[in-house]
Design an enzyme around this catalytic site. Structure first.
Site, PDB file in Angstrom:
ATOM      1  N   GLY A 155      43.887  43.713  49.032  1.00  0.00           N
ATOM      2  CA  GLY A 155      44.477  44.047  50.324  1.00  0.00           C
ATOM      3  C   GLY A 155      45.746  44.834  50.090  1.00  0.00           C
ATOM      4  N   GLY A 156      46.501  45.020  51.151  1.00  0.00           N
ATOM      5  CA  GLY A 156      47.709  45.818  51.064  1.00  0.00           C
ATOM      6  C   GLY A 156      48.807  45.201  50.226  1.00  0.00           C
ATOM      7  N   MET A 157      48.815  43.886  50.104  1.00  0.00           N
ATOM      8  CA  MET A 157      49.890  43.196  49.391  1.00  0.00           C
ATOM      9  C   MET A 157      49.462  42.613  48.048  1.00  0.00           C
ATOM     10  SD  MET A 157      52.344  43.546  51.451  1.00  0.00           S
ATOM     11  CE  MET A 157      52.473  44.060  53.139  1.00  0.00           C
TER      12      MET A 157
ATOM     13  N   PHE B 250      45.744  41.196  45.414  1.00  0.00           N
ATOM     14  CA  PHE B 250      44.331  41.221  45.070  1.00  0.00           C
ATOM     15  C   PHE B 250      43.912  39.828  44.611  1.00  0.00           C
ATOM     16  CE2 PHE B 250      46.795  42.349  41.376  1.00  0.00           C
ATOM     17  CZ  PHE B 250      46.210  41.653  40.328  1.00  0.00           C
ATOM     18  N   VAL B 251      42.603  39.586  44.603  1.00  0.00           N
ATOM     19  CA  VAL B 251      42.039  38.297  44.203  1.00  0.00           C
ATOM     20  C   VAL B 251      41.025  38.535  43.098  1.00  0.00           C
ATOM     21  CG1 VAL B 251      40.780  36.241  44.969  1.00  0.00           C
ATOM     22  CG2 VAL B 251      42.350  37.389  46.545  1.00  0.00           C
TER      23      VAL B 251
ATOM     24  N   LYS C 120      44.774  34.524  43.466  1.00  0.00           N
ATOM     25  CA  LYS C 120      45.377  35.527  44.340  1.00  0.00           C
ATOM     26  C   LYS C 120      46.704  35.969  43.727  1.00  0.00           C
ATOM     27  CE  LYS C 120      46.625  36.138  49.202  1.00  0.00           C
ATOM     28  NZ  LYS C 120      46.590  35.487  50.527  1.00  0.00           N
TER      29      LYS C 120
ATOM     30  N   GLY D 126      38.425  40.887  45.531  1.00  0.00           N
ATOM     31  CA  GLY D 126      38.880  41.614  46.702  1.00  0.00           C
ATOM     32  C   GLY D 126      40.299  42.084  46.528  1.00  0.00           C
TER      33      GLY D 126
ATOM     34  N   GLU E 185      28.265  27.587  49.324  1.00  0.00           N
ATOM     35  CA  GLU E 185      26.806  27.623  49.165  1.00  0.00           C
ATOM     36  C   GLU E 185      26.131  26.507  49.948  1.00  0.00           C
ATOM     37  OE1 GLU E 185      26.784  27.702  44.859  1.00  0.00           O
ATOM     38  OE2 GLU E 185      26.226  29.824  44.904  1.00  0.00           O
TER      39      GLU E 185
END
Length: 177
Positions: free
Chosen positions: A22-24, A26-27, A42, A20, A146
């Site tokens: 985001g603005g600041m 990624f992961v 992250k 994923g 899970e």
């Protein structure tokens, strides 16, 4: 993945795929080379390495590493600060987010909703007892293992009650309204 990773990360982990962004930051999903364990890592985007976001990221890392609870994503390690590429290594929770489940199902039963609220509440009560306030609880920040276990993630906007430094100005809205 066309991402430049810090040497300290590459020495210990192999990136598998991006999970994923985001603005600041990624992961990425990564595999620890010595144990073959899958982890989520992250990263803060490089353009934020000299900003208030770096202090926010460092605070998140410190907080997550001290919060060990079944309903909170476990922090495992931090690195990259010496390379101006900070990262936070977290347990990998492969089941998706509560937001994804709600979009797929549409709604859940009252009993399931109560169980979910209880699990999230238990994690928040534990964090609050440690003086940590999340400030961005939403379905996208609740991961589902899970096994069905719910885990609170993304402590990027959280703060420690005894911390005198405030990184968010009064009247400024951060996170998801």
């Amino acid at each position: 993945m066309n991402i430049s990773f810090p040497e300290s990360f590459l020495a210990r982990y192999e990136a598998v795929r991006q999970l994923g962004h985001g603005g600041m930051g990624f992961v990425v999903l990564a595999r620890e080379k010595s144990s073959e364990q899958l982890v989520a890592v992250k990263f803060l985007l490089p353009q934020f390495a000299q900003t208030v976001e770096l202090r926010r990221f460092a605070r998140e890392a410190r907080l997550v590493l001290q919060l060990e609870h079944k309903n909170i994503v476990k922090g495992l390690a931090i690195g990259g600060a010496e390379e101006d590429s900070p990262y936070l290594v977290l347990e990998y929770v492969p089941g998706g987010t509560l937001e994804e489940v709600l979009k797929k199902k549409g709604q859940v039963s009252a009993n399931d909703a109560i169980e979910m609220a209880d699990a999230i509440g238990q994690g928040l009560v534990f964090a609050h007892a440690k003086g940590v306030f999340h400030r961005d609880i939403k379905p996208a920040n609740i991961l589902i293992a899970e096994s069905g276990q719910l885990k609170i993630s993304d402590f990027g906007l959280s703060f420690l009650a005894r911390d005198k430094e405030r990184l968010t100005k009064t009247g400024v809205i951060m996170g998801t309204p």
